[in-house]
Design a protein around this motif. Sequence first.
Motif, PDB file in Angstrom:
ATOM      1  N   PHE B 429       2.921 -11.852   3.266  1.00 36.79           N
ATOM      2  CA  PHE B 429       3.981 -11.117   2.556  1.00 36.79           C
ATOM      3  C   PHE B 429       4.521 -11.875   1.340  1.00 36.79           C
ATOM      4  O   PHE B 429       5.648 -11.670   0.923  1.00 36.79           O
ATOM      5  CB  PHE B 429       5.119 -10.731   3.494  1.00 36.79           C
ATOM      6  N   ARG B 499       6.485  -2.704  -0.224  1.00 39.36           N
ATOM      7  CA  ARG B 499       7.060  -3.953   0.277  1.00 39.36           C
ATOM      8  C   ARG B 499       8.567  -3.890   0.084  1.00 39.36           C
ATOM      9  O   ARG B 499       9.055  -3.123  -0.743  1.00 39.36           O
ATOM     10  CB  ARG B 499       6.545  -5.141  -0.550  1.00 39.36           C
ATOM     11  N   ARG B 815      -2.182 -10.212   9.947  1.00 40.94           N
ATOM     12  CA  ARG B 815      -1.782  -8.815  10.035  1.00 40.94           C
ATOM     13  C   ARG B 815      -2.849  -8.040  10.808  1.00 40.94           C
ATOM     14  O   ARG B 815      -4.030  -8.387  10.767  1.00 40.94           O
ATOM     15  CB  ARG B 815      -1.640  -8.207   8.635  1.00 40.94           C
ATOM     16  N   GLU B 845       7.100  -4.498   5.684  1.00 41.62           N
ATOM     17  CA  GLU B 845       6.658  -5.868   5.878  1.00 41.62           C
ATOM     18  C   GLU B 845       7.358  -6.464   7.073  1.00 41.62           C
ATOM     19  O   GLU B 845       8.449  -6.038   7.453  1.00 41.62           O
ATOM     20  CB  GLU B 845       6.840  -6.700   4.617  1.00 41.62           C
TER      21      GLU B 845
END
Lengths: 154, 858
Positions: B429, B499, B815, B845
């Motif tokens: 992220f 995001r 992820r 996120e």
Amino acid sequence: MFGETVLKEIDEIRVKYPDRRSALLPSLYIAQREFGWLSQEAMQCVAKALNLSESIVRGTASFYSMFKHKPVGRHLIQLCTNVSCMILGAERLVDFLGNKYGLQPDGTTEDGRLSLVVMECIGACGTAPAMLINTDFYDNLSEKRIEEILEKYK
Amino acid sequence: MISLTINEKEVTLDKPVTVLEAAKQAGIKIPTLCHHDLLKPWSGCRLCVVEVERMPRLQTACTLMAADGMVIKTESEAISNVRRGILEFLLINHPLDCPYCDKAGECELQDLVNKYGPTVGRYKEEKRKVPESHKDQIIARNTERCVMCTRCVRMCNDVQGASAISIIGRGNHSRMEPFSSESFDCEYCGNCLTVCPVGAILSRLYIHSFRPWQVDKEVGTICSYCGVGCSLVVQVRDDSIKRVIPKLGFGLNKGLLCSRGRFGYEYVNSPDRLKTPLVRKNGKLEESTWSEALSIIADKLTEIKGTSGGSAIAGIASPRCSNEDNYVLQKFMRVTCGSNNIDSLSRTGFAAAQKYFEDLLGQGITANIIDGIKNSEVVLVIGGDPTAVNPILGLSIREAARRGASIIVLGHAKGLEKFKTVQVVPPLFKEAEVLEALLVELFRAKGVRAELPFIDKEMRELSEKAAEKMDLPGFDELMKALLNSASTSIVLGMDLIQRTNGHRSLFGVAGITYLLEARLYLLSERPNEQGLIDAGCVPDMLPGGRPMNIPDFKSKFEAAWNGPIPDDDGLTLFEIIEGIKNRNIKALYVMGENPVFNLPGGPFLKDIFGNLDLLVVQDIFLTETAEIADVVLPALGWAEKSGTYTNLERRIQLQKQAVKTSRGMEDWRILSEISGRMGQKMGYLETDDIMREMAKVSPLYADLTYDEIGKGDCLWPYHGKPLRGEMNEVPPVVDAEKDYKADFYLAPEKLLFHSGTLSRKSPALMKICPEPTLKMSAASAGKLGLKEGDRVQFSTTAGSSEAPVSIDESIKDNRVFLSNNFQGSGVMDLLSFSIDEVTKAFGIEGCEVEIKKHGIKA
């Protein structure tokens, strides 16, 4: 899966060539050495190591008869039956292998020890009959000599 | 200038081409089997042999370059003899099963034998027998018929880049096979079908169902799936679609298609299609009539407008509907309902990014020709896999790689694994930080560009703030490639926009684009995301991208539309949802969209939509959103209506009606009917009327007509005038504190074979990809002790689900990915999200997920 050393070996081959595809044949030999034959898994490993498509690997491998496309025994006997070898009794030797060891052409013994491939001329006509066991060369063969030689390959 | 004589005809060429191509230009056809316009010359079949004066032997026209003064004959007795001989060889093994072969009638071998013979075969031996392979559900492979032209293999390797098939074996035993020798493990583009000259590769979708000459009509139209908008041909018989084939050499795809475009058309005839309007009575949706349904909507909207004002009404537009549909919807909302609350789910990605970039860099910054990617020196791929979201655009990136471009992937892109030069994996992220660091380094190396001072200023401030260089594997290589590149393409997927502070990444991308004068491409999942913005389905802009807050624009449209446009700022998507939650919005009109399924927090949306006095859904299926609506109206789908679409490169294209159906009404016609019942007559009879009006009022579409659009080259900026950037400063970065320490995070994934509501009603696509999988890196799977195919249960704070595991080598972080395509198991329901203050898109996120092997109790 290839181990670290094998991957390193393939990497070393790879840098010798301008592109990855050129390193395919030598890498297939390594896979054959590691797996005994070119199984789907073996070809997948080569594809992954060279970042090539699996299908290209199989297409290339299947073109060449010296790659093994099915499992073979621990030791592979390649016996010539072309003209010179035939005249000097190679076909008798094939029968001998069948009777004594239960080994048929293109077959493998039940204990997985020996496989037999009847092959074309290996250029030893002067000292026929001749054969290869794995990569070792033998000529002037007779039943007795074959029996003695095979003692070394357990 | 090259002049040569072919069959006693003088031919002049302006650039060097092969003899085959030269003959084609002169209208002379030379027969070929292995040559195809989509492929490189191969000279394998020898059928194209020609006589060239002063050359000792016959020459293959496909590889011989035309030279000045050549005298060529393409037909003679000697040539015919050779061709007949070759065909006789081919017929040794090719079965004469033409009566039941689906290719008969469009078979190149059949036509050639018809022309050159032989009339009898001299070989008495048995033909080679290979049973037809029934192992694949989509592609029927009949190796007996194969003539070993290798067109399919070359297509798969050299053009599609999937390399899923090859010639296996040697000599008489050689055959085309996928790796597994059984089903195809490939991208199912079906481009091998296009090039197969015989009946060796056929599609199971139409096999044994019709003969090629038994079609009523062929309609050239565009695809309904993604934002590329490929040209294709729909073959129709008895008002049903028989098959979809590409149109060679036409459109931006030039004859290539992807799995969705080629095999995904069956949803049009799905038995689940809505047939009549549905009205909720006593809590249940019941079949109704058009007049009843339309009156209920008109009365209710009029009532709400009267009591609570127009701003209590909101509309959601559809990136699947045409420009005309969306134009009429926004006009209906603004004038008839008196509300500027019009937005779409594109706000969650494409529209948000597009607005940000255009505000900063000027209108049309994303209007770049897809073909241009091929000529780039560097292609920077960020935030998504282009080969899955926009497959045909993805092919351009693969072609660029073949031409020697550096393909740099920031994040991961599975379809580019074999084509990438460098992969840079940002810390989890932290993509925005990496992009910023990259921008700072580029700025330090290149200095100001001095075109847009406010961007230069922002970059200078960033570089003053930034400490030392980022230490990330591949970062230096990426920097070097970008600095040395004379022509850069940036392909941006939606992953980074969605995001918590997506705008920060967007500024990074905008800055790099500005500094390097790069071409920017925004991936677009739906066919008309750009079009709906241009049609005015955004709260702050009128058609043509004219800002609402400039009174002169507004009054011009008011005059054209015969009605006032409200003054207040409209609400964006998530503001509309907030409004529904607070009961400020009382009626929601949804056209061709499924927010309950396609937005995160579905159960919550379902719950608050209960607050509405009126929820109208206009769709072709009873979607999750339609199920809870008060009135559901059946619309027409792709191939059933005409209209224009604007693709991601801003090419306007015409989608044409191919079949007639009595199932529903065009979206614009429904709206126009309701508007009439509310006292605001629109007076459109056909789509042409709407286009004419749009061409008149929207400066973007000035003077455009269907005729002109139909030619296929209607590119930005058409005749209209683009506006320059409106923004004079960069919106301040809202930075969120991030600390991500969990083992695994859930993220949405885009699949090549699916697109959600439509693809799950397409049997072929469901066969190719029948269920969702949880994709993860090999490292993650190892950590969990999982292998490919293991079923797992996984849960987030929002919910839980289960799926088999699939290991994706291109993923390099922790992820795990799940797609949002399958009924009842979409990823969106499981995600927690936030809203980006600047772009108003949602941010996904840090959605922690717990994964357990199926059947193991905690």
